[in-house]
Design a protein around this motif. Sequence first.
Motif, PDB file in Angstrom:
ATOM      1  N   THR A   1       1.329  -1.246  -0.104  1.00 26.31           N
ATOM      2  CA  THR A   1      -0.165   0.429   0.331  1.00 26.31           C
ATOM      3  C   THR A   1       0.510   1.291  -0.457  1.00 26.31           C
ATOM      4  O   THR A   1       0.732   2.080  -0.785  1.00 26.31           O
ATOM      5  CB  THR A   1      -0.920   0.351   1.341  1.00 26.31           C
ATOM      6  OG1 THR A   1      -1.726  -1.065   1.202  1.00 26.31           O
ATOM      7  CG2 THR A   1      -1.895   1.095   0.695  1.00 26.31           C
ATOM      8  N   LEU A   2       2.010   1.846   0.987  1.00 28.74           N
ATOM      9  CA  LEU A   2       3.040   2.655   0.890  1.00 28.74           C
ATOM     10  C   LEU A   2       3.336   2.421  -0.331  1.00 28.74           C
ATOM     11  O   LEU A   2       3.809   3.697  -0.688  1.00 28.74           O
ATOM     12  CB  LEU A   2       3.871   2.284   1.979  1.00 28.74           C
ATOM     13  CG  LEU A   2       4.926   3.234   2.059  1.00 28.74           C
ATOM     14  CD1 LEU A   2       4.035   4.831   3.466  1.00 28.74           C
ATOM     15  CD2 LEU A   2       5.853   2.752   3.223  1.00 28.74           C
ATOM     16  N   LEU A   3       3.804   1.391  -0.992  1.00 27.18           N
ATOM     17  CA  LEU A   3       4.360   1.842  -2.256  1.00 27.18           C
ATOM     18  C   LEU A   3       3.238   2.069  -3.389  1.00 27.18           C
ATOM     19  O   LEU A   3       3.926   2.880  -4.383  1.00 27.18           O
ATOM     20  CB  LEU A   3       5.148   0.171  -2.785  1.00 27.18           C
ATOM     21  CG  LEU A   3       5.819   0.718  -4.376  1.00 27.18           C
ATOM     22  CD1 LEU A   3       7.274   0.959  -3.892  1.00 27.18           C
ATOM     23  CD2 LEU A   3       5.515  -1.720  -4.501  1.00 27.18           C
ATOM     24  N   GLN A   4       1.966   1.994  -3.409  1.00 32.83           N
ATOM     25  CA  GLN A   4       1.547   1.864  -4.045  1.00 32.83           C
ATOM     26  C   GLN A   4       0.767   3.623  -3.847  1.00 32.83           C
ATOM     27  O   GLN A   4       1.185   4.286  -4.883  1.00 32.83           O
ATOM     28  CB  GLN A   4       0.007   1.423  -4.277  1.00 32.83           C
ATOM     29  CG  GLN A   4      -1.637   1.837  -5.016  1.00 32.83           C
ATOM     30  CD  GLN A   4      -0.423   1.757  -6.700  1.00 32.83           C
ATOM     31  OE1 GLN A   4      -0.129   0.817  -7.470  1.00 32.83           O
ATOM     32  NE2 GLN A   4      -0.948   2.105  -7.797  1.00 32.83           N
ATOM     33  N   GLN A   5       0.826   4.108  -2.804  1.00 27.68           N
ATOM     34  CA  GLN A   5       0.984   5.237  -2.794  1.00 27.68           C
ATOM     35  C   GLN A   5       1.824   6.006  -2.867  1.00 27.68           C
ATOM     36  O   GLN A   5       2.014   7.648  -3.769  1.00 27.68           O
ATOM     37  CB  GLN A   5       0.310   6.007  -1.223  1.00 27.68           C
ATOM     38  CG  GLN A   5      -1.091   5.001  -0.735  1.00 27.68           C
ATOM     39  CD  GLN A   5      -2.317   5.316  -1.395  1.00 27.68           C
ATOM     40  OE1 GLN A   5      -2.481   6.865  -2.192  1.00 27.68           O
ATOM     41  NE2 GLN A   5      -3.135   4.638  -2.387  1.00 27.68           N
ATOM     42  N   ALA A   6       3.110   6.000  -2.625  1.00 27.91           N
ATOM     43  CA  ALA A   6       4.708   6.778  -3.330  1.00 27.91           C
ATOM     44  C   ALA A   6       4.098   7.043  -4.507  1.00 27.91           C
ATOM     45  O   ALA A   6       4.840   7.987  -5.639  1.00 27.91           O
ATOM     46  CB  ALA A   6       5.555   6.246  -2.777  1.00 27.91           C
ATOM     47  N   ILE A   7       3.688   5.908  -5.871  1.00 28.42           N
ATOM     48  CA  ILE A   7       3.623   5.603  -7.015  1.00 28.42           C
ATOM     49  C   ILE A   7       2.662   7.018  -8.102  1.00 28.42           C
ATOM     50  O   ILE A   7       3.060   7.609  -8.731  1.00 28.42           O
ATOM     51  CB  ILE A   7       3.547   4.671  -7.601  1.00 28.42           C
ATOM     52  CG1 ILE A   7       4.534   3.709  -7.404  1.00 28.42           C
ATOM     53  CG2 ILE A   7       3.322   4.678  -9.631  1.00 28.42           C
ATOM     54  CD1 ILE A   7       4.106   1.770  -7.917  1.00 28.42           C
ATOM     55  N   LEU A   8       1.787   6.703  -6.739  1.00 32.42           N
ATOM     56  CA  LEU A   8       0.838   7.786  -7.550  1.00 32.42           C
ATOM     57  C   LEU A   8       1.434   9.162  -6.999  1.00 32.42           C
ATOM     58  O   LEU A   8       1.211  10.544  -8.211  1.00 32.42           O
ATOM     59  CB  LEU A   8      -0.806   7.623  -6.793  1.00 32.42           C
ATOM     60  CG  LEU A   8      -0.963   6.062  -7.034  1.00 32.42           C
ATOM     61  CD1 LEU A   8      -2.333   6.059  -5.723  1.00 32.42           C
ATOM     62  CD2 LEU A   8      -1.480   5.975  -8.116  1.00 32.42           C
TER      63      LEU A   8
END
Length: 289
Positions: free
Chosen positions: A148-155
């Motif tokens: 989740t943290l990785l996905q939000q960083a990408i966004l």
Amino acid sequence: MPMVERTPQASAFLPLARWSDIAAQAVRRHWILSLVIGAILLAALGSLAVGRKVESWTATTSIAIGTMPSFDGILGLSGVPVERVENARDLVARIGAIQFQDNVLADARKALRDPRGSFAGASLRGIVVDDSSIRLEASSASKEEALTLLQQAILAIQAAHQKLFEPRMELLRSVRASLQDARARLNDTLKKGDMEFAPARSDGTFAGPVFVASPGASVDRMLNIDTRIAVLAYLERTGRMTASQDEASPATEGPRQVNLVRKAILAGLGMVLFIGLLTFFLRRSARAV
């Protein structure tokens, strides 16, 4: 009186008994300091025990930094026609900034819908791979939190790059529309046989009516405009947004123990401090006796 013969075992216990008596006297005399030393030892051992129980997951992906037309390319000037949306080193530095990490962490907590105790010890970092890509790593206490943290960083990265990408593409479309309008005017001029028209500058704006010496000059200008329009169309097609190269299935690693070495070092330092202080006061008490 007959002398009592001491056995080797009794002789060996005499120093131990003497040091035990000295230690008891030192504890009674410096009981506050003894409590402090004991607390340091317990804290060091406790930190080591806690460190063995902490787990961490890491999610990793590669980020391909997007490209967009440069100002030189849009205006037809000499220079590099395409540039990166953001320099790789600048992007890594921005990822490491506290404000970026706090914003991403807040978005990740909202996405997970479990703000109570989530993302304990979470971290986020970027690593430069080359001029066009970086590696993004997100770590947290569970696999779901790390992803989740990785996905939000990408966004968050994509949102920031979108704000740079879209205005540049709007400028390109505006200049191309001006060139197309200039081409239409020039084409009408050639059809009517007029010798006066308003040509476009390199940035697409009009310089005002000028006298054309010959139709050949008008044809050259039209060819130049057609070339510019074709180049702008190519630049628009080649521009791309920043994206994860393996967003569908980012790599994950875990669970693993974290901070174990650091906590072990702290525990070792606590023990050394305890032994050193205890030895110092025992020797001081022995001299007093």
